[in-house]
Enzyme design. Structure first.
Site, mmCIF file in Angstrom:
data_model
loop_
_atom_site.group_PDB
_atom_site.id
_atom_site.type_symbol
_atom_site.label_atom_id
_atom_site.label_comp_id
_atom_site.label_asym_id
_atom_site.label_seq_id
_atom_site.Cartn_x
_atom_site.Cartn_y
_atom_site.Cartn_z
ATOM 1 C CG HIS A 22 -1.894 -1.140 1.235
ATOM 2 N ND1 HIS A 22 -2.552 -1.563 2.379
ATOM 3 C CD2 HIS A 22 -2.318 -1.979 0.244
ATOM 4 C CE1 HIS A 22 -3.331 -2.590 2.091
ATOM 5 N NE2 HIS A 22 -3.197 -2.866 0.801
ATOM 6 C CD GLU A 77 -2.602 -5.730 -5.203
ATOM 7 O OE1 GLU A 77 -1.691 -6.425 -4.688
ATOM 8 O OE2 GLU A 77 -3.504 -5.202 -4.536
ATOM 9 C CD GLU A 117 -4.623 -9.595 -2.011
ATOM 10 O OE1 GLU A 117 -3.866 -8.601 -1.975
ATOM 11 O OE2 GLU A 117 -5.853 -9.518 -1.882
#
Length: 404
Positions: A232, A262, A358
């Site tokens: 982030h 991503e 992820e």
């Protein structure tokens, strides 16, 4: 001078076209009302972005004011501040009560008007802060406040067909944003320019796909070099250098729902150790997607993937859990914490859940192959497995970018 407590914006324009059908919104309310009946709850006061949006199709802008959604067994009414004019009424899949700033307790007066003489009210324990709770207890001493947040989260975890269709359309937008990142990611280009290009591309596609939607909150994090070490980390003005590890993170937002794409990339070339680490992370990603099927337990998935990292002596570099539920969610609100791929979450996967895979490892800056490696796909759980709704390529064969 004494001014009015409330303003009536009913009929100030036409009701906006809803994101979902009236039948879908009614089904959501009915499921919550069934829980209310089972728990002898007379009414619910929602206060969070995610639940107000989920049940009313209205995403508020807080800006220091309180918002709410009162659900009784018969009615659904949003509570909004006068600064927003008629927009909350136009967006709410129900009624609206607008309070003014002229007295400090006008929000509570609005709640009082909508609750009437009830005795047992559900509120969101994970969202109501200490000051808000003190105000509620002081203003409504006769009411027993009970938690509704956990039950609402469980209801949101299973997506309807309309939600899945909405999320699926959004993943296409994310893939378009990823392609825009790759297009812009050339040596010498600053991170912020790549991010701006991707975000603008996604917003334009959203406007074309959902011409009646509000356009807000779509964003991109594009990171390079050391900036990739956190998932982030904000965008900076750092310029891409040859051989840099890069990370694209595209997040289209439509009607309070966001999806994510991503990917790990490298600028023009990748060294041997970085390629090895990248390929390992892709293998973990591939195995993780195979495990996202009904009947598997979140904690067991995390433990099996941990073993893959451990076999390569990389487990100590794992950054966070392996994935989470998608739906009404953004980087500043919402989370279905009961559906996260972590060792401390024992939820069993079911058809209708929408979950990401992820995996990420972060190699410290003093070691070969330094940087953050992550891939991110979104999968819909079906009766007999899953359906991957992310279509963007990944890995060294596809994402060494910026070369001639």
């Amino acid at each position: 001078m004494q001014r009015e407590r409330f303003q009536d914006y009913t009929g100030n324009g036409e009701k906006a076209q809803g994101t979902f059908s009236a039948a879908e919104m009614q089904q959501r309310a009915q499921a919550m009302r069934q829980h209310m009946a089972e728990q002898a709850i007379d009414a619910v006061l929602f206060s969070s972005y995610h639940n107000i949006n989920y049940y009313a199709d209205f995403l508020y802008c807080q800006f220091g004011r309180r918002y709410g959604l009162v659900m009784t067994h018969d009615e659904l009414t949003s509570i909004s501040a006068g600064i927003d004019g008629g927009q909350p009424w136009r967006r709410t899949a129900g009624k609206n009560l607008t309070y003014t700033d002229w007295s400090r307790d006008n929000y509570l007066q609005a709640v009082k008007q909508l609750l009437g003489q009830v005795r047992r009210v559900g509120i969101e324990f994970d969202h109501v802060n200490i000051d808000f709770l003190a105000d509620l207890k002081s203003f409504f001493p006769q009411i027993d406040f009970v938690d509704i947040a956990a039950a609402a989260m469980r209801l949101r975890m299973i997506k309807s067909d309309e939600e899945i269709a909405h999320i699926t359309r959004m993943t296409r937008i994310a893939d378009i944003g990823g392609a825009a990142c790759v297009e812009a990611a050339t040596v010498g280009t600053p991170e912020h320019e790549v991010a701006l290009h991707a975000t603008a591309t996604m917003v334009r596609e959203i406007a074309s796909t959902w011409p009646q939607a509000e356009l807000l909150d779509t964003w991109t994090w594009f990171q390079s070099g050391l900036n990739t070490d956190g998932a982030h980390n904000p965008v900076t003005s750092r310029r891409i250098e040859r051989g840099d590890i890069l990370s694209l993170n595209c997040f289209p937002m439509v009607a309070g729902y966001y999806v994510a794409l991503e990917r790990t990339l490298f600028a023009e070339e990748v060294d041997e150790e970085s390629r090895r680490l990248w390929e390992i992370n892709c293998r973990v990603h591939d195995r993780g997607k195979q495990l996202l099927v009904p009947g598997n337990r979140c904690s067991d998935i995390a433990r099996e993937l941990n073993e893959l990292y451990a076999s390569e002596d990389l487990l100590q570099y794992r950054s966070f859990g392996y994935g989470h539920s998608f739906g009404v969610l953004c980087h500043y609100y919402g989370r279905e914490a009961g559906l996260e791929l972590r060792e401390d979450c024992d939820t069993v996967l079911q058809p209708g859940m929408v979950v990401s895979m992820e995996p990420m490892i972060t190699i410290p800056n003093h070691l070969p192959g330094a940087g953050g490696y992550r891939e991110h796909d979104i999968l819909v759980l079906t009766e007999d497995g899953n359906r991957n709704i992310t279509g963007f390529d990944y890995g060294p064969e596809h994402l060494i970018v910026g070369g001639s």
